[in-house]
Scaffold this active site. Structure first.
Site, PDB file in Angstrom:
ATOM      1  N   ILE A 222       1.220  -1.440  -0.475  1.00 42.54           N
ATOM      2  CA  ILE A 222      -0.039   0.097  -0.195  1.00 42.54           C
ATOM      3  C   ILE A 222       0.785   1.488  -0.285  1.00 42.54           C
ATOM      4  O   ILE A 222       0.583   2.762  -0.460  1.00 42.54           O
ATOM      5  CB  ILE A 222      -0.772   0.192   1.146  1.00 42.54           C
ATOM      6  CG1 ILE A 222      -2.308  -1.202   0.943  1.00 42.54           C
ATOM      7  CG2 ILE A 222      -1.655   1.332   1.452  1.00 42.54           C
ATOM      8  CD1 ILE A 222      -3.020  -1.568   2.344  1.00 42.54           C
ATOM      9  N   ALA A 223       2.111   1.117   0.208  1.00 40.50           N
ATOM     10  CA  ALA A 223       3.041   2.337   1.023  1.00 40.50           C
ATOM     11  C   ALA A 223       4.575   1.748   0.927  1.00 40.50           C
ATOM     12  O   ALA A 223       4.606   0.191   1.464  1.00 40.50           O
ATOM     13  CB  ALA A 223       2.035   3.169   2.159  1.00 40.50           C
ATOM     14  N   SER A 224       5.339   2.192   0.464  1.00 43.00           N
ATOM     15  CA  SER A 224       6.902   2.115   1.124  1.00 43.00           C
ATOM     16  C   SER A 224       7.490   3.552   1.829  1.00 43.00           C
ATOM     17  O   SER A 224       7.547   4.664   0.254  1.00 43.00           O
ATOM     18  CB  SER A 224       7.629   1.719  -0.141  1.00 43.00           C
ATOM     19  OG  SER A 224       8.317   1.369  -0.087  1.00 43.00           O
ATOM     20  N   ALA A 225       7.926   3.234   2.441  1.00 44.61           N
ATOM     21  CA  ALA A 225       8.993   4.367   2.761  1.00 44.61           C
ATOM     22  C   ALA A 225      10.061   4.018   3.050  1.00 44.61           C
ATOM     23  O   ALA A 225      10.261   2.799   3.432  1.00 44.61           O
ATOM     24  CB  ALA A 225       8.172   5.280   4.408  1.00 44.61           C
ATOM     25  N   ASP A 383       1.465  14.468  14.234  1.00 42.63           N
ATOM     26  CA  ASP A 383       1.814  13.835  12.474  1.00 42.63           C
ATOM     27  C   ASP A 383       0.465  14.134  12.115  1.00 42.63           C
ATOM     28  O   ASP A 383      -0.511  13.034  11.542  1.00 42.63           O
ATOM     29  CB  ASP A 383       2.435  13.429  12.205  1.00 42.63           C
ATOM     30  CG  ASP A 383       3.009  13.024  10.704  1.00 42.63           C
ATOM     31  OD1 ASP A 383       3.103  13.912  10.391  1.00 42.63           O
ATOM     32  OD2 ASP A 383       3.349  12.422  10.240  1.00 42.63           O
TER      33      ASP A 383
END
Length: 565
Positions: A222-225, A383
């Site tokens: 879904i997401a990659s950081a 955040d």
């Protein structure tokens, strides 16, 4: 004549003067001039002036060299005074090196590659500007230490330095304004790790077959950081949709190696220059290290999520807000399995209107829940950008991603409360007093002058360039309207930096949580401009900022319950 010759000989023997005049012609002139002046009588006026000028120049040079020599002696004396601390420094550095292990050498090689890469970019840009009439831009004059190129270097160095850059961006009370502004652009994005590696980490951490825990795991993230990546999945036992946050391989070792290197540099700098101890350089590095290592320990994030949900339940917010449920049986230090929440960010006006009749009430609820957490929860969400603050499908406000949280001391909150109240009423004298209390200093502060400077700063907040972009689409049933807020991020950052800069001119140093709080308030200001443009979030009676929030909060919650019951 003999006296003059003696003085000339003494000057020739002096290493201080001789070192500063190495050119042979210069010394020939000094030796020959007295001979020209001899022969009876006095010196001709022109020659006498030249002799006096030469002697005066020699004295000035000698003074400059002696000053530098004295500074070197002072530095040497300071080192001798600190010689007793040298064994402790060596022991500390050895222990740090041992804990770093062989990873340190590998990271050093990667660092050299990054420096060469960004150095090449600087040279390329420098060659384009060196021959122009405008000269070298200010942002290039410090080489790789210039804010722009240092930020690029941090991004090349990966996870640790990206997080460090984000820390710089969030701490204008600790770092120069130009660096804080530039590091606002430090993006945390990284290519995804192959699913096979993620699968290996899951097996290693959970110590059981994955098909006994999950019905399926989506191999596409879904997401990659820089630190972790997130995959969608479904639990086998309950058939609940979940998201799995997985720490990328090697990240923890890299963090430890990088942070140990930064710590070693800070320790050596403080040893060589004791005046740096006043800035608490090593203390700041320790805080950064502790904060970053907490962020890669998903057990800490799980604890933060559960503490926030307990606060929601205890305050009676459970029908208005929610944090994701943590599945502890399939969560570890490197794996975090959470309930998957479905919703839309608070900037998606069209979708929000399809879920609730009054978007303004959604914002009021979000503000009350967040403000309440400042004093009634173990930590507050630090955040709340649009990706982490959603309106869920069931009408509740969802708080996501508790990797960054803040903790505020009672003293700071008491001053912050006065600050917010004074800001809402434009009482700049009260605001100046509150800020003086928050950034306590031994200096006597002229509150009236400070208040005038604050008024100049905050009078510009209404002038922020804010644009609401509205797009309409005709559907068979109605006209759909979607909107988003576009705010000049640099203007908002500049506003806060002006506040810090003016406050520091009065000798004030704010705690870091003040910067975190202000940044969240700027996020909420953007949501207000979109969802409730006529509302003043600090003056609205439905929003409870103060310590005594029970009666008004209960009234607002009853209204919200009625809306969704």
């Amino acid at each position: 004549m003999a006296a003059a010759a003696a003085r000339g000989a003494a000057a020739a023997r002096s290493p201080l003067v001789l070192h500063r005049h190495p050119h042979p012609a210069h010394h020939r002139r000094l030796r020959l001039l007295p001979l020209v002046a001899g022969g009876g009588g006095g010196s001709p006026p022109r020659v006498g002036r030249r002799i006096r000028a030469s002697r005066e120049k020699g004295r000035r040079v000698g003074v400059r060299v002696f000053a530098r020599y004295s500074q070197a002696q002072d530095f040497s004396t300071r080192l001798q005074d600190r010689a007793g601390e040298l064994p402790k420094l060596v022991e500390d550095l050895l222990q740090t090196s041992i804990s770093t292990g062989p990873r340190g050498a590998f990271r050093f090689a990667q660092g050299i590659q990054a420096v060469l890469g960004v150095g090449g970019e600087w040279l390329n840009d420098f060659s384009k500007t060196a021959n122009t009439s405008a000269g070298i831009p200010a942002q290039m004059q410090l080489g790789l230490l210039s804010p722009l190129y240092l930020r690029r270097l941090f991004e090349r160095m990966g996870a640790t330095y990206i997080k460090l850059g984000q820390f710089v961006a969030s701490a204008p009370t600790l770092f120069p304004a130009e660096y804080v502004e530039e590091f606002q652009n430090c993006f945390d994005r990284a290519p995804p790790v192959p699913y096979s590696e993620i699968e290996s980490i899951l097996r290693e951490e959970l110590q059981q077959p994955l098909d006994s825990v999950y019905e399926y795991i989506d191999p596409v993230p879904i997401a990659s950081a820089s630190i972790a990546q997130v995959h969608g999945a479904r639990l086998k036992s309950s058939q609940k949709d979940v998201v799995i946050k997985v720490l990328k391989p090697g990240i923890e070792d890299t963090l430890v190696a990088d942070l140990n290197f930064i710590y070693v540099v800070a320790r050596i700098l403080e040893f060589l220059n004791p005046e740096l101890q006043r800035t608490s350089l090593v203390g700041i590095v320790k805080d950064i290290k502790e904060s970053m290592l907490e962020e890669v320990d998903f057990r800490k994030e799980a604890t933060n999520i559960e503490a926030f949900q307990r606060y929601i339940d205890a305050m009676g917010f459970d029908r208005q807000a929610k944090a994701p449920f943590v599945y502890r049986h399939c969560s570890t230090k490197r794996v975090l399995t959470m309930e998957r929440l479905y919703g839309v960010p608070l900037t998606d006006l069209d979708s929000i209107r399809s879920l609730v009749p009054d978007p303004e009430l959604t914002l009021v609820t979000a503000l009350n829940v967040w403000f309440g957490s400042l004093i009634s929860c173990e930590s507050f969400h630090a955040d709340v950008h649009a990706g982490n603050l959603w309106l869920l499908r069931d009408g509740r406000v969802g708080f996501l991603d508790f990797g960054i949280v803040g903790r505020i001391s009672p003293r700071t909150w008491a001053a912050m409360e006065v600050f917010l109240a004074s800001f809402a009423t434009d009482d700049y004298n009260a605001m100046a007093s509150a800020l003086s209390e928050m950034g306590a200093t031994g200096n006597d502060i002229n509150v009236n002058e400070f208040a005038k400077d604050l008024e100049k700063i905050f009078s510009s907040i209404q002038d922020l360039d804010t644009e609401v972009i509205v797009a309409t689409a005709r559907t068979p049933d109605a006209t759909a309207v979607s909107a988003n807020v576009v705010v000049d991020e640099r203007q908002m950052n500049a506003l806060f930096l002006d506040l810090v800069r003016v406050s520091e001119s009065y000798g004030l140093k704010f705690p870091r949580e003040f910067a975190l709080l202000m940044k969240q308030l700027l996020y909420f200001d953007r949501y207000t401009r979109l969802l409730a443009p006529s509302m003043n979030m600090l003056r609205d009676e439905r929003i409870n900022i103060g310590m005594n929030r029970s009666a008004a909060a209960k009234e607002n919650l009853d209204e919200y319950n009625w809306t969704f019951s």
